[in-house]
Design a protein around this motif. Structure first.
Motif, PDB file in Angstrom:
ATOM      1  N   ARG A 264       0.798  -1.343   0.001  1.00  0.00           N
ATOM      2  CA  ARG A 264      -0.010   0.009   0.148  1.00  0.00           C
ATOM      3  C   ARG A 264       0.803   1.191  -0.012  1.00  0.00           C
ATOM      4  O   ARG A 264       0.588   2.138  -0.449  1.00  0.00           O
ATOM      5  CB  ARG A 264      -0.880   0.048   1.268  1.00  0.00           C
ATOM      6  CG  ARG A 264      -1.963  -1.040   1.295  1.00  0.00           C
ATOM      7  CD  ARG A 264      -2.916  -1.192   2.597  1.00  0.00           C
ATOM      8  NE  ARG A 264      -3.701   0.217   2.569  1.00  0.00           N
ATOM      9  CZ  ARG A 264      -4.053   0.637   3.685  1.00  0.00           C
ATOM     10  NH1 ARG A 264      -3.992  -0.217   4.859  1.00  0.00           N
ATOM     11  NH2 ARG A 264      -4.769   1.522   3.758  1.00  0.00           N
ATOM     12  N   SER A 265       2.136   1.233   0.450  1.00  0.00           N
ATOM     13  CA  SER A 265       2.886   2.475   0.809  1.00  0.00           C
ATOM     14  C   SER A 265       3.506   2.811  -0.619  1.00  0.00           C
ATOM     15  O   SER A 265       4.137   3.704  -0.653  1.00  0.00           O
ATOM     16  CB  SER A 265       4.113   2.040   1.797  1.00  0.00           C
ATOM     17  OG  SER A 265       5.028   1.343   1.296  1.00  0.00           O
ATOM     18  N   ARG A 266       3.366   1.633  -1.636  1.00  0.00           N
ATOM     19  CA  ARG A 266       3.873   2.044  -3.061  1.00  0.00           C
ATOM     20  C   ARG A 266       2.689   2.413  -3.617  1.00  0.00           C
ATOM     21  O   ARG A 266       2.827   2.515  -4.950  1.00  0.00           O
ATOM     22  CB  ARG A 266       4.591   0.752  -3.612  1.00  0.00           C
ATOM     23  CG  ARG A 266       5.666   0.239  -2.885  1.00  0.00           C
ATOM     24  CD  ARG A 266       6.775   1.382  -2.574  1.00  0.00           C
ATOM     25  NE  ARG A 266       7.743   1.031  -1.667  1.00  0.00           N
ATOM     26  CZ  ARG A 266       8.434   1.590  -0.858  1.00  0.00           C
ATOM     27  NH1 ARG A 266       7.761   2.462  -0.128  1.00  0.00           N
ATOM     28  NH2 ARG A 266       9.356   1.193  -0.262  1.00  0.00           N
ATOM     29  N   GLY A 267       1.357   2.571  -3.190  1.00  0.00           N
ATOM     30  CA  GLY A 267       0.310   3.072  -4.109  1.00  0.00           C
ATOM     31  C   GLY A 267      -0.674   2.021  -4.409  1.00  0.00           C
ATOM     32  O   GLY A 267      -1.761   2.211  -4.965  1.00  0.00           O
ATOM     33  N   LEU A 268      -0.486   0.823  -3.860  1.00  0.00           N
ATOM     34  CA  LEU A 268      -1.608  -0.157  -4.449  1.00  0.00           C
ATOM     35  C   LEU A 268      -2.872  -0.200  -3.254  1.00  0.00           C
ATOM     36  O   LEU A 268      -2.645   0.316  -2.132  1.00  0.00           O
ATOM     37  CB  LEU A 268      -0.808  -1.641  -4.215  1.00  0.00           C
ATOM     38  CG  LEU A 268      -0.202  -2.197  -5.436  1.00  0.00           C
ATOM     39  CD1 LEU A 268       0.829  -1.596  -5.875  1.00  0.00           C
ATOM     40  CD2 LEU A 268      -0.061  -3.840  -5.427  1.00  0.00           C
TER      41      LEU A 268
ATOM     42  N   THR B  38      -2.924   5.363   3.314  1.00  0.00           N
ATOM     43  CA  THR B  38      -1.752   4.772   2.839  1.00  0.00           C
ATOM     44  C   THR B  38      -1.346   5.134   1.588  1.00  0.00           C
ATOM     45  O   THR B  38      -0.486   5.766   0.777  1.00  0.00           O
ATOM     46  CB  THR B  38      -1.058   3.644   3.507  1.00  0.00           C
ATOM     47  OG1 THR B  38      -1.144   3.509   4.698  1.00  0.00           O
ATOM     48  CG2 THR B  38       0.331   3.144   3.079  1.00  0.00           C
ATOM     49  N   GLU B  39      -2.303   4.378   0.793  1.00  0.00           N
ATOM     50  CA  GLU B  39      -2.197   4.268  -0.717  1.00  0.00           C
ATOM     51  C   GLU B  39      -2.445   5.545  -1.315  1.00  0.00           C
ATOM     52  O   GLU B  39      -1.596   5.923  -2.402  1.00  0.00           O
ATOM     53  CB  GLU B  39      -2.976   3.121  -1.427  1.00  0.00           C
ATOM     54  CG  GLU B  39      -4.342   3.345  -1.035  1.00  0.00           C
ATOM     55  CD  GLU B  39      -4.744   2.555   0.045  1.00  0.00           C
ATOM     56  OE1 GLU B  39      -4.126   2.521   1.054  1.00  0.00           O
ATOM     57  OE2 GLU B  39      -5.839   2.093   0.188  1.00  0.00           O
TER      58      GLU B  39
ATOM     59  N   ALA C 171       0.766   7.775  -1.340  1.00  0.00           N
ATOM     60  CA  ALA C 171       1.824   7.257  -2.047  1.00  0.00           C
ATOM     61  C   ALA C 171       1.450   7.828  -3.555  1.00  0.00           C
ATOM     62  O   ALA C 171       2.316   8.339  -4.192  1.00  0.00           O
ATOM     63  CB  ALA C 171       1.753   5.577  -2.125  1.00  0.00           C
ATOM     64  N   ARG C 172       0.206   7.797  -3.861  1.00  0.00           N
ATOM     65  CA  ARG C 172      -0.185   8.437  -5.170  1.00  0.00           C
ATOM     66  C   ARG C 172      -0.196   9.810  -5.156  1.00  0.00           C
ATOM     67  O   ARG C 172       0.008  10.514  -6.366  1.00  0.00           O
ATOM     68  CB  ARG C 172      -1.943   8.153  -5.330  1.00  0.00           C
ATOM     69  CG  ARG C 172      -1.932   6.472  -5.506  1.00  0.00           C
ATOM     70  CD  ARG C 172      -3.506   6.351  -5.592  1.00  0.00           C
ATOM     71  NE  ARG C 172      -3.572   4.634  -5.314  1.00  0.00           N
ATOM     72  CZ  ARG C 172      -4.795   3.826  -5.254  1.00  0.00           C
ATOM     73  NH1 ARG C 172      -5.694   4.680  -5.044  1.00  0.00           N
ATOM     74  NH2 ARG C 172      -4.701   2.680  -4.741  1.00  0.00           N
TER      75      ARG C 172
ATOM     76  N   PHE D 106       4.854  -6.173  -9.325  1.00  0.00           N
ATOM     77  CA  PHE D 106       4.359  -5.345  -8.074  1.00  0.00           C
ATOM     78  C   PHE D 106       4.517  -3.800  -8.474  1.00  0.00           C
ATOM     79  O   PHE D 106       3.760  -3.074  -8.397  1.00  0.00           O
ATOM     80  CB  PHE D 106       5.026  -5.768  -6.876  1.00  0.00           C
ATOM     81  CG  PHE D 106       5.507  -4.691  -5.919  1.00  0.00           C
ATOM     82  CD1 PHE D 106       4.707  -3.866  -5.482  1.00  0.00           C
ATOM     83  CD2 PHE D 106       6.821  -4.343  -5.836  1.00  0.00           C
ATOM     84  CE1 PHE D 106       5.150  -2.923  -4.544  1.00  0.00           C
ATOM     85  CE2 PHE D 106       7.299  -3.529  -4.703  1.00  0.00           C
ATOM     86  CZ  PHE D 106       6.556  -2.634  -4.159  1.00  0.00           C
TER      87      PHE D 106
ATOM     88  N   ALA E 108       1.959  -0.934  -9.172  1.00  0.00           N
ATOM     89  CA  ALA E 108       1.896   0.387  -8.135  1.00  0.00           C
ATOM     90  C   ALA E 108       1.916   1.620  -9.152  1.00  0.00           C
ATOM     91  O   ALA E 108       1.275   2.353  -9.053  1.00  0.00           O
ATOM     92  CB  ALA E 108       3.276   0.316  -7.368  1.00  0.00           C
TER      93      ALA E 108
ATOM     94  N   GLU F 169      -1.590   2.181 -10.619  1.00  0.00           N
ATOM     95  CA  GLU F 169      -2.387   2.607  -9.840  1.00  0.00           C
ATOM     96  C   GLU F 169      -2.312   4.077  -9.355  1.00  0.00           C
ATOM     97  O   GLU F 169      -3.177   5.003  -9.365  1.00  0.00           O
ATOM     98  CB  GLU F 169      -2.353   1.944  -8.246  1.00  0.00           C
ATOM     99  CG  GLU F 169      -2.811   0.468  -8.556  1.00  0.00           C
ATOM    100  CD  GLU F 169      -3.839  -0.118  -7.632  1.00  0.00           C
ATOM    101  OE1 GLU F 169      -4.531   0.807  -6.674  1.00  0.00           O
ATOM    102  OE2 GLU F 169      -4.186  -1.187  -7.564  1.00  0.00           O
ATOM    103  N   ILE F 170      -1.018   4.496  -9.670  1.00  0.00           N
ATOM    104  CA  ILE F 170      -0.568   5.950  -9.058  1.00  0.00           C
ATOM    105  C   ILE F 170      -1.088   6.784 -10.254  1.00  0.00           C
ATOM    106  O   ILE F 170      -1.678   7.829 -10.207  1.00  0.00           O
ATOM    107  CB  ILE F 170       0.822   6.061  -8.873  1.00  0.00           C
ATOM    108  CG1 ILE F 170       1.327   5.788  -7.668  1.00  0.00           C
ATOM    109  CG2 ILE F 170       1.184   7.728  -8.925  1.00  0.00           C
ATOM    110  CD1 ILE F 170       2.792   5.398  -7.416  1.00  0.00           C
TER     111      ILE F 170
ATOM    112  N   LEU G 205       9.077   5.162  -9.052  1.00  0.00           N
ATOM    113  CA  LEU G 205       7.958   5.765  -8.744  1.00  0.00           C
ATOM    114  C   LEU G 205       7.983   7.503  -8.682  1.00  0.00           C
ATOM    115  O   LEU G 205       7.052   8.296  -8.663  1.00  0.00           O
ATOM    116  CB  LEU G 205       7.412   5.487  -7.282  1.00  0.00           C
ATOM    117  CG  LEU G 205       6.784   3.881  -7.062  1.00  0.00           C
ATOM    118  CD1 LEU G 205       6.576   3.611  -5.703  1.00  0.00           C
ATOM    119  CD2 LEU G 205       5.903   3.293  -8.228  1.00  0.00           C
TER     120      LEU G 205
END
Lengths: 406, 251
Positions: free
Chosen positions: A362-366, B72-73, B76-77, B98, B102, B105-106, B162
């Motif tokens: 999640r901390s990577r955006g998932l 959290t996500e 990150a975004r 992964f 990621a 999703e961003i 990222l």
């Protein structure tokens, strides 16, 4: 009224089933009827049914009409050897596939029988019988059977699969139901893997959410043979598989892989038995699954190593991930070893997804959902890696994704 | 870029942060140093959105957005990245698979189209060079069987992929030998731009030889108690933290 009181659950249940119209021998029918006269449905008092309750069967009611929902393309494989068994009955039994018999107008069914009440029911109410033979010089190497239930009905197929000496064969048994389907499937399969033969079965159980699917496979392996069965329990109200493998010849290899994705109130039960009667054999079993919602998974894996069956390597593993606090797992690995020079192991784990890993992703955006899906796919990936059939593997991968979106 | 105002936070009823205030502007590198138990990792974890912490007072504004209101996500975004002190091993999930998920999703959150396979692989090749990460490691399971140094290099590789606005490096130097430290620092430096910023949390001054900070803050007992330039780090290295503790007690 008195009649009703006298009837047991099994007799009441049987009233909704049609008697078989297939040509069993009189002797077999008579013997089977006498089995059912004495017995009732198994209850939780039977060790093999301790965690699986069949009371739900009494609520079954079948449709008379044809369905309005149909499955667009229930087949997984692209091959030409495909057979459709729709609502219990073989469609177009005149179509010929080499090595496959679906028409029994000129022959009685093989006498081979299994044990127990369900197998007896399968005989007396059998709706389809299919014989498959992989033989040398035969053109058929792979076959897909689709069992499609689009109305609520009884589907009691009886399968005879023989892989002849030195031959190789693959069978896809693909059980499909419309989304809300509430059928009762009761399947008996008799499988012979002859000397030096190599047979693989991929079994997919993607039944409607209200469907019961009870199956038994009786497998005999002769010397130097390899048998692989991959079982995927993807949906259904109740799925129960009893897999009995008798390894009767030396130098055999036996592989059992299973994956299950359960949610809602579905109940899945895999009972497997590998019986090593003779020496110098190898067996490996890996069943993994995820349990969400109020679902229940039962696993019971038995390995017998008989006296004098030395140099056996037998491995068994069952791993579960609970995705909810309301899911249940009952896992029971069993080893019974009567030989003294063997290498056997078994293991069973039940846990949750690693919170740290979810947070990391999640901390990577998932999203939380995507993170969990990725971890579940990775968890089941160990089983999928064992599947050498590209179409089956990608179908199951797709179903795992759907499991999370639907 | 980020404004942390009077932040108070508890974990399991124990107060860790006791009024932390910090401003970081675009283009800046801030180092946060401090003794064990001062709250350095707590700050990193709160920024990333770890739910075990309870924020009792204060607020955090990230590029005009209330950071504490985001998951959290979502953080990150928005462009926040945490390089973990202890990167998690995830068997069966490939690094590239992964990262692609990621990245997409961003991009989706920004209303952009998903990255094509070709663009993605080109990006992996380009960015893995920055941290001298073998492209084989990029396709292996996330951190599984990686050495300590490889794990940290993988963190910086992910950061490069990222391209965050704000990177928080939590003790990225811990467990690194001199060579790995140099590679990691080089990676961080090469990602520096006038549009982004980093917060480097560390115990030791040695990382700051390689990643030169614009500001050094001392975190002690849940608060920033001293702020200076890069020379403050040298002073701390020489004298330890005791003089700060003494100064605190005197005042």
């Amino acid at each position: 009224m008195e009649d009703v009181l006298k009837k047991n659950k099994l007799q009441t249940l049987r009233e909704i089933f049609s008697p078989t119209s297939l040509p069993f021998s009189e002797g077999l029918l008579k013997k089977t009827r006498s089995v059912l006269e004495e017995k009732d449905l198994p209850t939780r008092k039977d060790e093999n049914w301790k965690y699986t309750n069949l009371n739900g069967l009494k609520k079954l009611s079948f449709d008379k009409d044809m369905a309005n929902e149909i499955l667009e393309n229930p087949f997984i494989s692209e091959g030409s050897n495909r057979l459709l068994i729709k609502n219990g009955v073989v469609i177009d039994s005149t179509k010929t596939i080499e090595g496959v018999r679906t028409n029994w107008s000129d022959k009685t069914l093989p006498e081979v029988v299994g044990s127990g009440v369900m197998d007896a029911l399968n005989v007396l109410h059998c709706t389809a019988a299919i014989e498959i033979e992989f033989s040398s010089g035969g053109k058929t190497k792979e076959l897909e059977l689709v069992f499609e239930n689009s109305i609520n009905t009884q589907s009691f197929p009886r399968l005879f699969i023989r892989c002849k000496k030195g031959c190789k064969g693959t069978v896809i048994l693909n059980y499909q139901g419309t989304t809300e389907n509430a059928s009762f499937s009761n399947v008996s399969s008799f499988i012979d893997v002859e000397e030096n033969a190599n047979l693989t079965i991929h079994k997919i159980q993607k039944n409607g959410v209200n469907a019961f699917d009870l199956q038994r496979e009786y497998v005999n392996q002769s010397a130097n043979s390899t048998f692989t069965i991959n079982t995927f329990c993807l949906s259904g109200k109740m799925t129960r598989n009893d897999l009995y493998i008798k390894v009767k010849g030396n130098n055999c290899e036996t592989y059992m892989n299973g994956a299950y994705t359960l949610k809602g109130k579905s109940h899945c039960d895999n009972h497997t038995t590998v019986d090593h009667e003779v020496a110098h054999c190898y067996s490996k079993e890996l069943y993994k699954g995820v349990v969400d919602g109020f679902a229940t998974n039962v696993f019971n894996g038995k390995v017998f190593v008989r006296k004098d069956a030395q140099k056996i390597n037998a491995f068994q593993s069952n791993a579960n991930i609970l995705l909810s606090e309301t899911g249940t797992v009952n896992s029971k690995p069993e080893l019974e070893i009567y030989a003294d020079d063997v290498k056997c192991s078994h293991g069973s784990t039940t846990g949750q997804l690693d919170d740290e890993a979810v947070f990391y992703l999640r901390s990577r955006g998932l999203s939380e959902k995507a993170a969990k899906e990725l971890l579940v796919k990775a968890f089941l990936g160990e089983v999928l890696e064992e599947i050498d059939h590209e179409e089956v593997r990608s179908y199951v991968e797709g179903q795992i994704e759907l499991h999370f979106t639907a | 870029m980020i404004e942390i105002k009077n932040l108070h936070a508890n974990i399991e009823g124990k107060e860790i942060l006791k009024g932390l205030t910090l401003n970081v502007n675009a283009g800046e590198v801030h180092a946060i140093m401090g003794p064990n138990g001062a709250g350095k990792s707590t700050l990193a974890n709160i920024l990333a959105g770890r739910e075990e912490y309870e924020i009792t007072a204060g607020d955090i504004t990230f590029d005009g957005v209330d950071l504490l209101a985001l998951s959290t996500e979502e953080r990150a975004r928005e462009g926040l990245f945490l390089a973990f002190q202890y990167p998690v091993e995830i068997p069966g999930v490939s690094n590239v698979n992964f990262l692609r998920t990621a990245l997409n999703e961003i991009r989706e959150a920004k209303g952009e189209d998903p990255i094509t396979a070709k663009e993605f692989m080109a990006l992996v090749r380009e960015k893995s060079k920055i941290v001298e990460l073998d492209s084989k490691l990029a396709s292996r399971s996330v951190n599984e069987g990686f050495s300590g140094g490889e794990k940290k290099r993988n963190e910086i590789f992910q950061m490069a992929m990222l391209n965050p606005k704000l990177a928080v490096l939590d003790e990225t130097d811990s467990g690194l030998d001199i060579d790995a430290l140099r590679i990691v620092a080089k990676g961080v430096n090469s990602l520096k731009s006038p549009e982004n910023a980093s917060i480097v949390i560390t115990h030791y001054q040695r990382l700051l030889d390689h990643i030169v900070p614009d500001f050094v803050h001392v975190l002690y007992d849940g608060k920033i108690v001293k702020t200076g330039g890069k020379e403050l780090a040298l002073e701390l290295e020489e004298k330890g933290y005791d003089w700060i503790k003494e100064e605190m007690q005197v005042s």
